[in-house]
Design a protein around this motif. Structure first.
Motif, short mmCIF file in Angstrom:
data_model
loop_
_atom_site.label_atom_id
_atom_site.label_comp_id
_atom_site.label_asym_id
_atom_site.label_seq_id
_atom_site.Cartn_x
_atom_site.Cartn_y
_atom_site.Cartn_z
N UNK A 139 -29.41 -26.53 5.68
CA UNK A 139 -29.66 -25.37 6.53
C UNK A 139 -28.41 -24.88 7.26
N UNK A 140 -27.26 -25.53 7.01
CA UNK A 140 -26.00 -25.12 7.62
C UNK A 140 -26.12 -25.04 9.14
N UNK A 141 -26.55 -26.12 9.75
CA UNK A 141 -26.74 -26.19 11.19
C UNK A 141 -25.73 -27.15 11.80
N UNK A 142 -25.61 -27.07 13.13
CA UNK A 142 -24.57 -27.86 13.81
C UNK A 142 -24.85 -29.35 13.72
N UNK A 143 -26.11 -29.75 13.82
CA UNK A 143 -26.46 -31.17 13.77
C UNK A 143 -27.82 -31.35 13.12
N UNK A 144 -27.95 -32.44 12.40
CA UNK A 144 -29.24 -32.76 11.79
C UNK A 144 -30.15 -33.55 12.70
N UNK A 145 -29.63 -33.93 13.88
CA UNK A 145 -30.45 -34.65 14.86
C UNK A 145 -31.11 -33.61 15.75
N UNK A 146 -32.31 -33.22 15.42
CA UNK A 146 -32.94 -32.10 16.10
C UNK A 146 -34.46 -32.24 16.11
N UNK A 147 -35.11 -31.21 16.61
CA UNK A 147 -36.57 -31.20 16.75
C UNK A 147 -37.26 -31.38 15.41
N UNK A 148 -36.79 -30.69 14.38
CA UNK A 148 -37.45 -30.77 13.08
C UNK A 148 -37.35 -32.17 12.49
N UNK A 149 -36.18 -32.77 12.59
CA UNK A 149 -35.99 -34.12 12.07
C UNK A 149 -36.90 -35.11 12.79
N UNK A 150 -36.96 -34.99 14.11
CA UNK A 150 -37.83 -35.89 14.87
C UNK A 150 -39.29 -35.68 14.50
N UNK A 151 -39.71 -34.42 14.36
CA UNK A 151 -41.10 -34.16 13.96
C UNK A 151 -41.42 -34.70 12.58
N UNK A 152 -40.46 -34.59 11.67
CA UNK A 152 -40.66 -35.10 10.31
C UNK A 152 -40.82 -36.61 10.30
N UNK A 153 -39.99 -37.31 11.05
CA UNK A 153 -40.08 -38.77 11.09
C UNK A 153 -41.37 -39.22 11.79
N UNK A 154 -41.76 -38.52 12.84
CA UNK A 154 -43.01 -38.87 13.53
C UNK A 154 -44.22 -38.58 12.63
N UNK A 155 -44.13 -37.52 11.83
CA UNK A 155 -45.21 -37.25 10.89
C UNK A 155 -45.35 -38.39 9.88
N UNK A 235 -35.52 -23.17 18.80
CA UNK A 235 -35.85 -23.14 17.37
C UNK A 235 -36.15 -24.55 16.90
N UNK A 236 -36.57 -24.67 15.66
CA UNK A 236 -36.89 -25.97 15.09
C UNK A 236 -35.66 -26.85 14.95
N UNK A 237 -34.48 -26.25 14.92
CA UNK A 237 -33.26 -27.02 14.67
C UNK A 237 -32.44 -27.24 15.92
N UNK A 238 -33.03 -27.06 17.09
CA UNK A 238 -32.37 -27.37 18.34
C UNK A 238 -32.59 -28.83 18.70
N UNK A 239 -31.60 -29.51 19.24
CA UNK A 239 -31.82 -30.89 19.72
C UNK A 239 -32.68 -30.89 20.97
N UNK A 240 -33.50 -31.90 21.11
CA UNK A 240 -34.39 -32.04 22.27
C UNK A 240 -34.32 -33.47 22.77
N UNK A 241 -34.90 -33.66 23.95
CA UNK A 241 -34.95 -35.01 24.51
C UNK A 241 -36.36 -35.25 25.06
N UNK A 242 -37.26 -35.81 24.28
CA UNK A 242 -38.62 -36.08 24.78
C UNK A 242 -38.63 -37.12 25.90
N UNK A 243 -39.73 -37.20 26.59
CA UNK A 243 -39.84 -38.10 27.74
C UNK A 243 -39.60 -39.57 27.39
#
Length: 294
Positions: A139-155, A235-243
């Motif tokens: 997806x040519x994004x800055x980092x692969x450690x992001x919301x979508x990656x976390x959601x995919x692994x949790x799924x 967006x889906x590809x932004x990094x986040x920090x859950x609780x």
């Protein structure tokens, strides 16, 4: 029934009640401990600043303890993972219960449930080493450690729970309903979609709530693959920090009984309430399915 057997059954009943009581007492102690350590943060910080604050900067002067980005990260990760895990888990359960041949079902269900035994650190490591570079290049994004990656692994971690509970609910549907539908001329697919799934909707709802509860409470995966940025995702590809990630990353650095320490426990208190709501909702759905209409 002999008096000896009655005494044994009474002893077993008391023992089981005692074990259940110990579980409730432990849960109550955890809840009391969380509230005792978390509520002091509100002595110097208003609830609005804590729940609606945009900045989480424990080392600033004065420190900021706003958890809105952290709550948004937890909710976003849970929604993304649920959007992937719920359809996949329910469809897999329907295939196992209604379509798969018996030999394939005996092999397939244990293999799916085996995913639940994978350590979360292994799933997180897979997300870091394999999925993050793949997403970054694809997806040519800055980092692969992001919301979508976390959601995919949790799924990936939620699917076994959803599939197992939903499959049990589907198999609990009386065979007479299936036979009546087929006798009226419905196809196997129509019977599954229009008869079996609606009849098991309460059990499927419970499975979905338990899967979402698993996602929102997971710590290691989101700590490793979510990106660790305490900001509102755009967006889906932004990094986040859950609780959970904030608690795991910062608890060792917080001074004992300091403001940072109490703020982290307050996050744990909020996370506990989130998880409690999910589990109570699942229990209500289960009770509703057992209720016999008048």
């Amino acid at each position: 029934m002999s008096s000896g057997r009655v005494r044994i059954e009474r002893l077993i009943r008391f023992a089981l009640a005692g074990i259940a009581g110990c579980s409730l007492i432990m849960l109550a102690m955890i809840m009391v401990f969380l509230f005792l350590e978390g509520l002091p943060v509100f002595r110097n910080l208003g609830p609005g600043d804590f729940f609606l604050g945009m900045g989480w900067h424990p080392t600033a002067e004065p420190p900021e303890f706003g958890i809105l980005p952290l709550m948004a990260g937890s909710v976003a990760v849970t929604l993304v993972s649920s959007a992937m895990a719920i359809p996949l888990g329910v469809m897999t359960a329907a295939w196992l219960a209604e379509i798969a041949p018996a030999p394939l079902r005996r092999v397939g269900k244990p293999m799916i449930e085996l995913l639940a035994s994978l350590p979360s650190v292994v799933v997180g490591f897979f997300g870091m080493v394999v999925m993050a570079p793949l997403l970054q290049d694809r997806f040519n994004i800055a980092t692969g450690l992001n919301l979508f990656n976390a959601g995919l692994m949790l799924a990936l971690m939620s699917v076994p729970t959803i599939c197992s509970v939903a499959e049990d609910a589907l198999r609990a549907v009386p065979v007479s309903l299936r036979e009546a539908s087929l006798a009226l001329g419905a196809t196997r697919w129509e019977t599954t979609v229009k008869v079996v799934l609606p009849a098991a909707r309460s059990g499927i709802g419970t499975a979905c709530m338990l899967g979402m509860s698993r996602s929102i409470g997971e710590t290691m995966v989101v700590l490793m693959v979510a990106g660790g940025a305490g900001m509102l995702p755009g967006s889906l590809f932004d990094p986040v920090r859950p609780m959970p990630a904030s608690i795991a990353a910062e608890m060792a650095e917080a001074s004992f009984r300091g403001a940072h320490y109490h703020a982290l426990f307050a996050i744990g208190m909020v996370l506990f309430l989130f998880t409690l709501i999910f589990n109570v909702t699942a229990q209500r759905i289960t009770e509703k399915s057992r209720r016999v209409p008048d």
